[in-house]
Design a protein around this motif. Structure first.
Motif, PDB file in Angstrom:
ATOM      1  N   TYR A 343      92.769  -5.972 -13.604  1.00 54.61           N
ATOM      2  CA  TYR A 343      93.221  -4.670 -13.841  1.00 54.61           C
ATOM      3  C   TYR A 343      92.160  -3.551 -13.930  1.00 54.61           C
ATOM      4  O   TYR A 343      91.102  -3.975 -14.494  1.00 54.61           O
ATOM      5  CB  TYR A 343      94.337  -4.798 -14.894  1.00 54.61           C
ATOM      6  N   MET A 344      92.505  -2.618 -13.024  1.00 49.29           N
ATOM      7  CA  MET A 344      91.462  -1.442 -13.202  1.00 49.29           C
ATOM      8  C   MET A 344      92.039  -0.081 -13.239  1.00 49.29           C
ATOM      9  O   MET A 344      93.035   0.175 -12.471  1.00 49.29           O
ATOM     10  CB  MET A 344      90.777  -1.424 -11.783  1.00 49.29           C
ATOM     11  N   ALA A 345      91.848   0.551 -14.299  1.00 40.74           N
ATOM     12  CA  ALA A 345      92.291   1.856 -14.564  1.00 40.74           C
ATOM     13  C   ALA A 345      91.721   3.061 -13.315  1.00 40.74           C
ATOM     14  O   ALA A 345      90.559   2.761 -13.036  1.00 40.74           O
ATOM     15  CB  ALA A 345      91.731   2.610 -15.955  1.00 40.74           C
ATOM     16  N   TYR A 346      92.229   4.030 -13.100  1.00 41.18           N
ATOM     17  CA  TYR A 346      92.088   5.118 -12.170  1.00 41.18           C
ATOM     18  C   TYR A 346      92.046   4.376 -10.673  1.00 41.18           C
ATOM     19  O   TYR A 346      91.197   5.175  -9.920  1.00 41.18           O
ATOM     20  CB  TYR A 346      90.753   5.832 -12.661  1.00 41.18           C
ATOM     21  N   ALA A 347      92.691   3.451 -10.444  1.00 39.95           N
ATOM     22  CA  ALA A 347      92.673   2.814  -9.011  1.00 39.95           C
ATOM     23  C   ALA A 347      93.808   2.851  -8.493  1.00 39.95           C
ATOM     24  O   ALA A 347      94.781   2.874  -9.324  1.00 39.95           O
ATOM     25  CB  ALA A 347      91.726   1.471  -9.024  1.00 39.95           C
ATOM     26  N   ASP A 348      94.094   2.643  -7.279  1.00 36.21           N
ATOM     27  CA  ASP A 348      95.501   2.436  -6.621  1.00 36.21           C
ATOM     28  C   ASP A 348      95.189   1.149  -5.559  1.00 36.21           C
ATOM     29  O   ASP A 348      94.329   0.596  -5.678  1.00 36.21           O
ATOM     30  CB  ASP A 348      95.808   3.557  -5.807  1.00 36.21           C
ATOM     31  N   VAL A 349      96.217   1.090  -5.041  1.00 34.97           N
ATOM     32  CA  VAL A 349      96.369  -0.039  -4.104  1.00 34.97           C
ATOM     33  C   VAL A 349      95.556  -0.235  -2.833  1.00 34.97           C
ATOM     34  O   VAL A 349      95.126  -1.203  -2.464  1.00 34.97           O
ATOM     35  CB  VAL A 349      97.949  -0.278  -3.372  1.00 34.97           C
ATOM     36  N   TYR A 350      95.079   1.068  -2.387  1.00 36.84           N
ATOM     37  CA  TYR A 350      94.252   1.166  -1.221  1.00 36.84           C
ATOM     38  C   TYR A 350      92.926   0.835  -1.898  1.00 36.84           C
ATOM     39  O   TYR A 350      91.922  -0.054  -1.063  1.00 36.84           O
ATOM     40  CB  TYR A 350      94.227   2.305  -0.887  1.00 36.84           C
ATOM     41  N   ASP A 351      92.492   0.891  -3.103  1.00 33.53           N
ATOM     42  CA  ASP A 351      90.995   0.651  -3.895  1.00 33.53           C
ATOM     43  C   ASP A 351      91.112  -1.017  -3.642  1.00 33.53           C
ATOM     44  O   ASP A 351      90.161  -1.677  -3.481  1.00 33.53           O
ATOM     45  CB  ASP A 351      90.961   1.079  -5.243  1.00 33.53           C
ATOM     46  N   LEU A 352      92.360  -1.648  -4.203  1.00 33.10           N
ATOM     47  CA  LEU A 352      92.517  -2.999  -4.417  1.00 33.10           C
ATOM     48  C   LEU A 352      92.413  -3.859  -3.069  1.00 33.10           C
ATOM     49  O   LEU A 352      91.767  -4.764  -2.978  1.00 33.10           O
ATOM     50  CB  LEU A 352      93.657  -3.385  -5.081  1.00 33.10           C
ATOM     51  N   MET A 353      92.764  -2.998  -1.971  1.00 36.40           N
ATOM     52  CA  MET A 353      92.627  -3.669  -0.566  1.00 36.40           C
ATOM     53  C   MET A 353      91.137  -3.713  -0.318  1.00 36.40           C
ATOM     54  O   MET A 353      90.633  -4.721   0.077  1.00 36.40           O
ATOM     55  CB  MET A 353      93.403  -2.639   0.342  1.00 36.40           C
ATOM     56  N   ASP A 354      90.482  -2.605  -0.473  1.00 30.35           N
ATOM     57  CA  ASP A 354      89.064  -2.769  -0.127  1.00 30.35           C
ATOM     58  C   ASP A 354      88.313  -3.664  -1.204  1.00 30.35           C
ATOM     59  O   ASP A 354      87.270  -4.402  -0.534  1.00 30.35           O
ATOM     60  CB  ASP A 354      88.507  -1.176  -0.449  1.00 30.35           C
ATOM     61  N   ILE A 355      88.658  -3.752  -2.370  1.00 34.63           N
ATOM     62  CA  ILE A 355      88.078  -4.914  -3.206  1.00 34.63           C
ATOM     63  C   ILE A 355      88.329  -6.079  -2.727  1.00 34.63           C
ATOM     64  O   ILE A 355      87.572  -7.164  -2.744  1.00 34.63           O
ATOM     65  CB  ILE A 355      88.227  -4.506  -4.897  1.00 34.63           C
ATOM     66  N   THR A 356      89.552  -6.408  -2.365  1.00 37.46           N
ATOM     67  CA  THR A 356      90.054  -7.756  -2.001  1.00 37.46           C
ATOM     68  C   THR A 356      89.287  -8.118  -0.681  1.00 37.46           C
ATOM     69  O   THR A 356      88.581  -9.365  -0.692  1.00 37.46           O
ATOM     70  CB  THR A 356      91.508  -7.749  -1.689  1.00 37.46           C
ATOM     71  N   GLU A 357      89.229  -7.220   0.304  1.00 42.52           N
ATOM     72  CA  GLU A 357      88.419  -7.754   1.422  1.00 42.52           C
ATOM     73  C   GLU A 357      86.838  -7.822   1.072  1.00 42.52           C
ATOM     74  O   GLU A 357      86.295  -9.045   1.804  1.00 42.52           O
ATOM     75  CB  GLU A 357      88.486  -6.488   2.555  1.00 42.52           C
ATOM     76  N   GLU A 358      86.491  -6.976   0.098  1.00 44.60           N
ATOM     77  CA  GLU A 358      84.874  -7.311  -0.029  1.00 44.60           C
ATOM     78  C   GLU A 358      84.848  -8.632  -0.720  1.00 44.60           C
ATOM     79  O   GLU A 358      83.647  -9.376  -0.432  1.00 44.60           O
ATOM     80  CB  GLU A 358      84.347  -6.014  -0.886  1.00 44.60           C
ATOM     81  N   MET A 359      85.566  -8.754  -1.790  1.00 47.03           N
ATOM     82  CA  MET A 359      85.194  -9.946  -2.509  1.00 47.03           C
ATOM     83  C   MET A 359      85.469 -11.089  -1.778  1.00 47.03           C
ATOM     84  O   MET A 359      84.686 -12.219  -1.718  1.00 47.03           O
ATOM     85  CB  MET A 359      86.252 -10.200  -3.833  1.00 47.03           C
ATOM     86  N   VAL A 360      86.974 -11.399  -1.079  1.00 50.00           N
ATOM     87  CA  VAL A 360      87.104 -12.583  -0.540  1.00 50.00           C
ATOM     88  C   VAL A 360      86.114 -12.982   0.905  1.00 50.00           C
ATOM     89  O   VAL A 360      85.756 -13.860   1.155  1.00 50.00           O
ATOM     90  CB  VAL A 360      88.373 -12.741   0.081  1.00 50.00           C
ATOM     91  N   SER A 361      85.679 -11.918   1.737  1.00 51.37           N
ATOM     92  CA  SER A 361      84.851 -11.863   2.785  1.00 51.37           C
ATOM     93  C   SER A 361      83.624 -12.284   2.272  1.00 51.37           C
ATOM     94  O   SER A 361      82.896 -13.202   2.686  1.00 51.37           O
ATOM     95  CB  SER A 361      84.653 -10.752   3.641  1.00 51.37           C
ATOM     96  N   GLY A 362      83.138 -11.494   1.233  1.00 48.60           N
ATOM     97  CA  GLY A 362      81.883 -12.071   0.647  1.00 48.60           C
ATOM     98  C   GLY A 362      81.779 -13.640   0.129  1.00 48.60           C
ATOM     99  O   GLY A 362      80.703 -14.494   0.187  1.00 48.60           O
TER     100      GLY A 362
END
Length: 521
Positions: A343-362
């Motif tokens: 869980y991440m304060a001050y973030a929304d679904v679009y931030d989570l999409m970017d983090i998910t792409e970065e984490m899983v691809s990496g």
């Protein structure tokens, strides 16, 4: 004249009393001499002591291979019990000092030339015997595995050292035993091929732990699926693929931890036993606390406690832990499973999409060295997957309209009774079966599974979920009746579920009431 010559020849012939033939005098003497010599040989052979018939000795390992598992176990236990009594050698020593990692050994000495020996380099290695081959009583070969790799060990009587004689070092060793090896590196010099095999030339072999059971042969392997899962330890011994799954999982967890730590997330541990079953819609396991004399529920999700930490001021938190759900079992659902939830304060679904792409691809790049992988299903299908970002994004309702050829009701009407009738008609038209209860959410989910998820081989975000399907997600800022949520699918299976968190308590209550109404429906 002719008759007189023939008579003279007959007169010169002599009778061979053994064969009854008439032969010349010289031929008769030759035969008699040969018979005399033969008679003397027979008399000499008869007088000599008879030699016992030498039978080829069969190695004990070969005889034991014909035994049943129970017979082998009984004989092996009996032999090890004798060693425990005599302590010659001790079958369970307290310590063997290992100074060599077999993986490093193979890397460092792969350049050794055929026939070259490095007698000044001491190797002290521990490993498990997979094969044992003897060539007479003075030469024994072993194939040893340790740390997922294999090496040949060559044992020669003239190289033997230590307190235990060569024969006694090896006569008790069997496949599956764990042994300690003291020796030096070298490469064999075979006569029948140009290049030798990198080996450890042993000076001493020490039994560290005997294996009391027969292990499967390397030729036939250990392939029975039922036994592999019931005897996971044996599966790990015999099958490198199973071992690699464990190692890969460990690397994945380490990577996820490091990725989140570097983004200033704090790892926490939340309770696994709760007085109420919350955090997700799932049937919990129930356990009993004896001292408190009360039933507790095994957690189905860590969500509520992680949200409490966010409220308390820890603005980025995550937990890698087990969840327990007392529900069905299939290839993608297990009663206990591990999740990574953050869980991440001050973030929304679009931030989570970017983090998910970065984490899983990496993660895929870190584990495999690239972004392209192959996945083989239980039914034999092979999917080629490209994990490189950006991932494909599809809108749920728009895509269903394209697939079904129907215009769906507006988002703010998807929860109504009219929409329920509409969805039943779409299911009938598309010949998709949905078992009761036929709520709007279940019927939509069935259509998504049939016409969207089955196309998601490469990583794909499915967005635009109706609010009725996502009671914990915040409403969409631009599209009425929908929420800001995504599900990530790969190879037709969900791997991530995320959303902008609903932080309006009044809206939350209305959502739960609508969910209860859908259940009644």
């Amino acid at each position: 004249m002719a008759e007189e010559g023939g008579a003279d020849q007959l007169a010169n012939l002599h009778l061979d009393e053994v064969t009854g033939e008439k032969v010349s005098k010289s031929e008769l003497k030759k035969r008699q001499k040969q018979r005399t010599l033969g008679e003397r040989r027979r008399e000499k052979a008869a007088a000599a002591p008879s030699k016992p018939k030498v039978e080829k000795e069969v190695p004990a390992e070969e005889e034991e291979s014909q035994l049943t598992p129970n017979q082998y176990y009984e004989i092996r236990c009996r032999n090890i019990q004798k060693l425990r009594q005599t302590q010659n050698p001790n079958p369970y020593p307290h310590k063997f000092n290992v100074t060599t990692d077999l993986r490093d050994f193979l890397r460092q000495h792969e350049s050794i030339k055929t026939g070259e020996h490095l007698k000044d380099v001491e190797v002290r290695l521990g490993g498990r015997i997979y094969t044992k081959r003897a060539s007479g009583t003075k030469l024994v070969f072993y194939d040893i595995r340790a740390e997922g790799v294999k090496v040949q060990v060559m044992c020669q009587a003239q190289e033997a050292a230590g307190d235990v004689p060569f024969e006694q070092q090896h006569e008790h060793l069997r496949r599956g035993d764990i042994i300690g090896i003291v020796g030096y590196p070298g490469r064999t010099a075979p006569r029948n091929r140009p290049e030798g095999q990198l080996s450890i030339f042993a000076r001493e072999i020490i039994l560290l732990t005997p294996c009391l059971h027969q292990i499967p042969s390397e030729h036939y392997g250990f392939k029975d699926q039922e036994q592999r899962y019931r005897q996971r330890y044996l599966d790990l011994i015999m099958n490198d693929n199973s071992r690699n799954v464990f190692l890969t999982r460990s690397k994945m967890i380490t990577y996820i931890r490091r990725f989140l730590d570097e983004k200033d997330f704090v790892e926490v541990e939340t309770p696994m036993m709760n007085a109420i079953a919350g955090g997700a819609t799932a049937k919990p396991f129930i356990t009993h606390h004896n001292d408190l004399d009360m039933n507790l529920f095994m957690r189905v999700a860590p969500e509520l406690y992680l949200k409490m930490l966010i409220v308390g001021g820890l603005e980025r938190v995550y937990e890698l832990g087990r969840q327990f759900r007392n529900e069905g079992i299939d290839l993608t659902h297990n009663p206990e499973f591990t999740t990574a939830e953050f869980y991440m304060a001050y973030a929304d679904v679009y931030d989570l999409m970017d983090i998910t792409e970065e984490m899983v691809s990496g993660l895929v790049k870190h584990i495999t060295g690239g972004y392209q992988t192959k996945f083989k299903t239980q039914t034999g299908e092979v999917y080629e997957v490209n994990w490189e970002k950006p991932w494909h994004r599809v809108d749920m309702i728009t895509t269903l309209e394209e697939k079904c050829g129907e215009k769906f009701p507006p988002g703010d009407e998807l929860h109504t009774t009219a929409t329920n009738d509409f969805l039943k008609g779409v299911l009938k038209k598309m010949k998709v079966e949905c078992t009761p209860p036929q709520t709007n959410a279940r019927m939509l989910d069935k259509l998504v599974g049939e016409f969207i998820e089955n196309d998601c081989v490469n990583p794909t975000f499915i967005t635009g979920h109706p609010q009725m399907m996502s009671p914990l997600a915040k409403y969409h800022r631009d599209r009425s009746g929908l929420c800001e949520r995504f599900e990530a699918f790969v190879c037709k299976k969900e791997i991530v579920n995320a959303y902008t968190e609903l932080n309006d308590p009044f809206d939350q209550r209305l959502r739960f009431e609508e969910q209860a109404r859908q259940k009644d429906q």
